[in-house]
Design a protein around this motif. Sequence first.
Motif, PDB file in Angstrom:
ATOM      1  N   GLN A 445     -35.433 -52.696 -17.947  1.00 58.44           N
ATOM      2  CA  GLN A 445     -34.258 -52.163 -17.257  1.00 58.44           C
ATOM      3  C   GLN A 445     -33.674 -53.112 -16.211  1.00 58.44           C
ATOM      4  O   GLN A 445     -32.532 -52.943 -15.800  1.00 58.44           O
ATOM      5  CB  GLN A 445     -34.630 -50.848 -16.565  1.00 58.44           C
ATOM      6  CG  GLN A 445     -35.045 -49.737 -17.517  1.00 58.44           C
ATOM      7  CD  GLN A 445     -35.489 -48.504 -16.769  1.00 58.44           C
ATOM      8  OE1 GLN A 445     -34.681 -47.779 -16.191  1.00 58.44           O
ATOM      9  NE2 GLN A 445     -36.789 -48.265 -16.748  1.00 58.44           N
ATOM     10  N   LEU A 446     -34.434 -54.097 -15.796  1.00 56.33           N
ATOM     11  CA  LEU A 446     -33.960 -55.012 -14.759  1.00 56.33           C
ATOM     12  C   LEU A 446     -33.006 -56.044 -15.360  1.00 56.33           C
ATOM     13  O   LEU A 446     -33.304 -56.654 -16.386  1.00 56.33           O
ATOM     14  CB  LEU A 446     -35.152 -55.720 -14.103  1.00 56.33           C
ATOM     15  CG  LEU A 446     -36.061 -54.806 -13.275  1.00 56.33           C
ATOM     16  CD1 LEU A 446     -37.332 -55.530 -12.880  1.00 56.33           C
ATOM     17  CD2 LEU A 446     -35.319 -54.292 -12.041  1.00 56.33           C
ATOM     18  N   LYS A 447     -31.856 -56.224 -14.741  1.00 56.61           N
ATOM     19  CA  LYS A 447     -30.835 -57.138 -15.249  1.00 56.61           C
ATOM     20  C   LYS A 447     -31.059 -58.515 -14.648  1.00 56.61           C
ATOM     21  O   LYS A 447     -30.467 -58.887 -13.620  1.00 56.61           O
ATOM     22  CB  LYS A 447     -29.447 -56.604 -14.916  1.00 56.61           C
ATOM     23  CG  LYS A 447     -29.137 -55.280 -15.612  1.00 56.61           C
ATOM     24  CD  LYS A 447     -27.772 -54.741 -15.223  1.00 56.61           C
ATOM     25  CE  LYS A 447     -27.484 -53.416 -15.915  1.00 56.61           C
ATOM     26  NZ  LYS A 447     -26.170 -52.850 -15.506  1.00 56.61           N
ATOM     27  N   ALA A 448     -31.935 -59.271 -15.290  1.00 56.09           N
ATOM     28  CA  ALA A 448     -32.299 -60.590 -14.784  1.00 56.09           C
ATOM     29  C   ALA A 448     -32.751 -61.463 -15.948  1.00 56.09           C
ATOM     30  O   ALA A 448     -33.320 -60.961 -16.926  1.00 56.09           O
ATOM     31  CB  ALA A 448     -33.418 -60.484 -13.749  1.00 56.09           C
ATOM     32  N   GLY A 449     -32.509 -62.757 -15.817  1.00 55.28           N
ATOM     33  CA  GLY A 449     -32.882 -63.683 -16.878  1.00 55.28           C
ATOM     34  C   GLY A 449     -34.375 -63.918 -16.970  1.00 55.28           C
ATOM     35  O   GLY A 449     -34.892 -64.253 -18.037  1.00 55.28           O
ATOM     36  N   SER A 450     -35.096 -63.764 -15.862  1.00 56.29           N
ATOM     37  CA  SER A 450     -36.558 -63.872 -15.837  1.00 56.29           C
ATOM     38  C   SER A 450     -37.117 -62.677 -15.096  1.00 56.29           C
ATOM     39  O   SER A 450     -36.616 -62.318 -14.021  1.00 56.29           O
ATOM     40  CB  SER A 450     -37.018 -65.154 -15.133  1.00 56.29           C
ATOM     41  OG  SER A 450     -36.627 -66.308 -15.842  1.00 56.29           O
ATOM     42  N   VAL A 451     -38.131 -62.052 -15.666  1.00 59.09           N
ATOM     43  CA  VAL A 451     -38.841 -60.963 -14.994  1.00 59.09           C
ATOM     44  C   VAL A 451     -40.312 -61.336 -14.934  1.00 59.09           C
ATOM     45  O   VAL A 451     -40.927 -61.636 -15.966  1.00 59.09           O
ATOM     46  CB  VAL A 451     -38.652 -59.620 -15.726  1.00 59.09           C
ATOM     47  CG1 VAL A 451     -39.462 -58.528 -15.026  1.00 59.09           C
ATOM     48  CG2 VAL A 451     -37.179 -59.236 -15.789  1.00 59.09           C
ATOM     49  N   TRP A 452     -40.866 -61.321 -13.732  1.00 62.32           N
ATOM     50  CA  TRP A 452     -42.267 -61.687 -13.535  1.00 62.32           C
ATOM     51  C   TRP A 452     -43.061 -60.454 -13.135  1.00 62.32           C
ATOM     52  O   TRP A 452     -42.709 -59.751 -12.189  1.00 62.32           O
ATOM     53  CB  TRP A 452     -42.379 -62.770 -12.470  1.00 62.32           C
ATOM     54  CG  TRP A 452     -41.784 -64.084 -12.913  1.00 62.32           C
ATOM     55  CD1 TRP A 452     -42.159 -64.828 -13.979  1.00 62.32           C
ATOM     56  CD2 TRP A 452     -40.710 -64.802 -12.296  1.00 62.32           C
ATOM     57  NE1 TRP A 452     -41.398 -65.976 -14.072  1.00 62.32           N
ATOM     58  CE2 TRP A 452     -40.498 -65.982 -13.055  1.00 62.32           C
ATOM     59  CE3 TRP A 452     -39.896 -64.568 -11.178  1.00 62.32           C
ATOM     60  CZ2 TRP A 452     -39.519 -66.920 -12.720  1.00 62.32           C
ATOM     61  CZ3 TRP A 452     -38.934 -65.500 -10.857  1.00 62.32           C
ATOM     62  CH2 TRP A 452     -38.748 -66.665 -11.610  1.00 62.32           C
ATOM     63  N   ILE A 453     -44.138 -60.196 -13.855  1.00 68.75           N
ATOM     64  CA  ILE A 453     -44.996 -59.043 -13.597  1.00 68.75           C
ATOM     65  C   ILE A 453     -46.316 -59.539 -13.020  1.00 68.75           C
ATOM     66  O   ILE A 453     -47.045 -60.307 -13.662  1.00 68.75           O
ATOM     67  CB  ILE A 453     -45.235 -58.235 -14.886  1.00 68.75           C
ATOM     68  CG1 ILE A 453     -43.891 -57.732 -15.444  1.00 68.75           C
ATOM     69  CG2 ILE A 453     -46.182 -57.074 -14.628  1.00 68.75           C
ATOM     70  CD1 ILE A 453     -43.993 -57.078 -16.801  1.00 68.75           C
ATOM     71  N   ASN A 454     -46.613 -59.126 -11.790  1.00 67.51           N
ATOM     72  CA  ASN A 454     -47.819 -59.536 -11.064  1.00 67.51           C
ATOM     73  C   ASN A 454     -47.910 -61.057 -10.903  1.00 67.51           C
ATOM     74  O   ASN A 454     -48.991 -61.641 -10.912  1.00 67.51           O
ATOM     75  CB  ASN A 454     -49.075 -58.984 -11.740  1.00 67.51           C
ATOM     76  CG  ASN A 454     -49.145 -57.482 -11.670  1.00 67.51           C
ATOM     77  OD1 ASN A 454     -48.651 -56.865 -10.718  1.00 67.51           O
ATOM     78  ND2 ASN A 454     -49.720 -56.850 -12.687  1.00 67.51           N
ATOM     79  N   CYS A 455     -46.747 -61.690 -10.783  1.00 67.67           N
ATOM     80  CA  CYS A 455     -46.658 -63.125 -10.528  1.00 67.67           C
ATOM     81  C   CYS A 455     -45.230 -63.393 -10.077  1.00 67.67           C
ATOM     82  O   CYS A 455     -44.391 -62.486 -10.053  1.00 67.67           O
ATOM     83  CB  CYS A 455     -47.016 -63.950 -11.770  1.00 67.67           C
ATOM     84  SG  CYS A 455     -46.003 -63.603 -13.231  1.00 67.67           S
ATOM     85  N   TRP A 456     -44.963 -64.639  -9.696  1.00 63.55           N
ATOM     86  CA  TRP A 456     -43.590 -64.994  -9.337  1.00 63.55           C
ATOM     87  C   TRP A 456     -43.368 -66.477  -9.603  1.00 63.55           C
ATOM     88  O   TRP A 456     -44.262 -67.299  -9.413  1.00 63.55           O
ATOM     89  CB  TRP A 456     -43.281 -64.687  -7.866  1.00 63.55           C
ATOM     90  CG  TRP A 456     -41.800 -64.784  -7.595  1.00 63.55           C
ATOM     91  CD1 TRP A 456     -41.100 -65.890  -7.232  1.00 63.55           C
ATOM     92  CD2 TRP A 456     -40.840 -63.739  -7.764  1.00 63.55           C
ATOM     93  NE1 TRP A 456     -39.759 -65.615  -7.153  1.00 63.55           N
ATOM     94  CE2 TRP A 456     -39.573 -64.289  -7.469  1.00 63.55           C
ATOM     95  CE3 TRP A 456     -40.922 -62.394  -8.122  1.00 63.55           C
ATOM     96  CZ2 TRP A 456     -38.394 -63.536  -7.526  1.00 63.55           C
ATOM     97  CZ3 TRP A 456     -39.754 -61.659  -8.176  1.00 63.55           C
ATOM     98  CH2 TRP A 456     -38.518 -62.210  -7.873  1.00 63.55           C
ATOM     99  N   ASN A 457     -42.172 -66.784 -10.047  1.00 55.30           N
ATOM    100  CA  ASN A 457     -41.712 -68.160 -10.209  1.00 55.30           C
ATOM    101  C   ASN A 457     -42.535 -68.952 -11.233  1.00 55.30           C
ATOM    102  O   ASN A 457     -42.716 -70.165 -11.091  1.00 55.30           O
ATOM    103  CB  ASN A 457     -41.719 -68.906  -8.870  1.00 55.30           C
ATOM    104  CG  ASN A 457     -40.415 -69.648  -8.633  1.00 55.30           C
ATOM    105  OD1 ASN A 457     -39.386 -69.338  -9.231  1.00 55.30           O
ATOM    106  ND2 ASN A 457     -40.456 -70.635  -7.773  1.00 55.30           N
ATOM    107  N   VAL A 458     -43.007 -68.271 -12.253  1.00 55.65           N
ATOM    108  CA  VAL A 458     -43.691 -68.963 -13.344  1.00 55.65           C
ATOM    109  C   VAL A 458     -42.632 -69.513 -14.296  1.00 55.65           C
ATOM    110  O   VAL A 458     -41.835 -68.762 -14.858  1.00 55.65           O
ATOM    111  CB  VAL A 458     -44.653 -68.019 -14.094  1.00 55.65           C
ATOM    112  CG1 VAL A 458     -45.343 -68.765 -15.232  1.00 55.65           C
ATOM    113  CG2 VAL A 458     -45.672 -67.431 -13.133  1.00 55.65           C
ATOM    114  N   VAL A 459     -42.603 -70.819 -14.458  1.00 53.13           N
ATOM    115  CA  VAL A 459     -41.610 -71.492 -15.298  1.00 53.13           C
ATOM    116  C   VAL A 459     -42.342 -72.450 -16.223  1.00 53.13           C
ATOM    117  O   VAL A 459     -43.288 -73.128 -15.810  1.00 53.13           O
ATOM    118  CB  VAL A 459     -40.584 -72.260 -14.434  1.00 53.13           C
ATOM    119  CG1 VAL A 459     -39.554 -72.960 -15.305  1.00 53.13           C
ATOM    120  CG2 VAL A 459     -39.893 -71.321 -13.460  1.00 53.13           C
ATOM    121  N   ASP A 460     -41.925 -72.500 -17.473  1.00 52.38           N
ATOM    122  CA  ASP A 460     -42.559 -73.367 -18.451  1.00 52.38           C
ATOM    123  C   ASP A 460     -41.475 -73.980 -19.330  1.00 52.38           C
ATOM    124  O   ASP A 460     -40.501 -73.287 -19.682  1.00 52.38           O
ATOM    125  CB  ASP A 460     -43.537 -72.560 -19.321  1.00 52.38           C
ATOM    126  CG  ASP A 460     -44.379 -73.452 -20.222  1.00 52.38           C
ATOM    127  OD1 ASP A 460     -45.512 -73.793 -19.825  1.00 52.38           O
ATOM    128  OD2 ASP A 460     -43.900 -73.822 -21.323  1.00 52.38           O
TER     129      ASP A 460
END
Length: 496
Positions: A445-460
């Motif tokens: 439901q969140l309008k975002a290109g990246s959603v992090w669950i129990n973490c933040w700013n994980v990029v690969d």
Amino acid sequence: MSTVQLVPELHAFLDRPGQLFIGGSWQDARSGERFEVENPAEQRVISDVAQAGSADVDDAVAAARAAFEGPWRQYSPARRGGLLLRLADLMEAEAEGLAQLITLENGKPLGMARGEVASAVSIMRYFAGWPTKIEGSTLPVSPASGHPMLNYTLREPVGVCALIVPWNFPLNMCVWKLGPVLATGCTAVLKPAEQTPLIAIRLVQLIEAAGVPPGVVNLITGQGQRVGAPLAEHPDVDKIAFTGSTQVGKLIAQAATGNMKKVSLELGGKSPNIILADADVKRAAKGAADGIFYNQGQVCTAASRLYVHQSLLDDVLDELRRHATAHVVGPGLDPASTLGPLVSQRQLDTVSGYLQRGLADGAELICGGQRPAHLERGHFIEPSVFLDRQERSCVAREEIFGPVLTVMSWSEPEELVARANDSPYGLAAGLWTNDLRAAHQLAAQLKAGSVWINCWNVVDPASPFGGYKQSGWGREMSKHVIDAYTETKSVFVDLA
């Protein structure tokens, strides 16, 4: 205060005036103008760099066009991939010097700068694998003529690309864009932020050393209006890729309509971070603190809006205060520092202005909000936490781009998603919970290109990155970015 010893090569690099790189040649700007580069921790000039103008932009675009139409087209995919691998090896060999250079002109703690270099090397190696995997397809067409027909597609490089990158991750942002440019066979005119041109100059020196042909990568340095604007408008640029503010992104999109050049934009954010009632308070609070204070909050995905379930609010605020006050604010070359300066006086003035306006709007300052008393020079500010009970203050609504967190409480799940999505931005979002079902339901439901669950700013590099709404157009990295730098050509062959 102790300071890391600079590598000897860095002293020599800083002593040489920075030049433009056009058509394989290092040269001064046509005007002869230059501008100074400052160390934001000491407010001291560390180098000076060529100030390009529209004539230099014309030269750089012409060089990129000549390379694209000339020898670069003859390079096989495997050969392009080999160049990228060689460049990654050179970057890895120069890792400490690159990291120190990032810290000198950007200000971030050296440990974070080392992490940025390691990430850039990894991204370059990822894109080194792409040239041999860009492929077309054959399609089962049914022509009205009834003739047997072969239809196949080709993926071809889009052409000359203008790359405009920001100052907050000055090496990574160059690599995010140069990686797919070189992998697909395009050519580039790279324009770094005026606050951090030195790391781009050093990177292009390594690109030259790796054997990338003249004109494939060109570098122009200077202020945005004098360089970025003519680059965005240039009629012989086929694509522009920009990372920066939404305001400037809109101007670039308008400028691109002249010749309908392709545009990809990675823009601003005001990202919501949600703590559910069942979350581990200590883990969630640490994640929230890291999400906003990392890189001095100068991150497009900064977790700047924190929604905490009412039952956990006091405990979370206590934890946030503890994490904020534990930070050691100081120069990035001091090994003890965990939070460096903001990049410039202008950025410090912006963040300080938001702190004052937030108080005037009725937000409660939980901690921070001041210049550290022990630091006489440099663009420093304490990590700051606000509590906004009404969610009406500017610090709850506007992108600040500094270490400023605004906390709001919630109790009704029906309103939570609407509040989180109530923003013109949609770059990132996060949530903290032990309820797997709730996690997946909210993520959808969140309008975002990246959603992090129990973490933040994980990029690969294998995962797409980009935003919804006014956070941008298109995606960086992964197979999705290859589409942004290629054209698809359909070919029909009548076999009758």
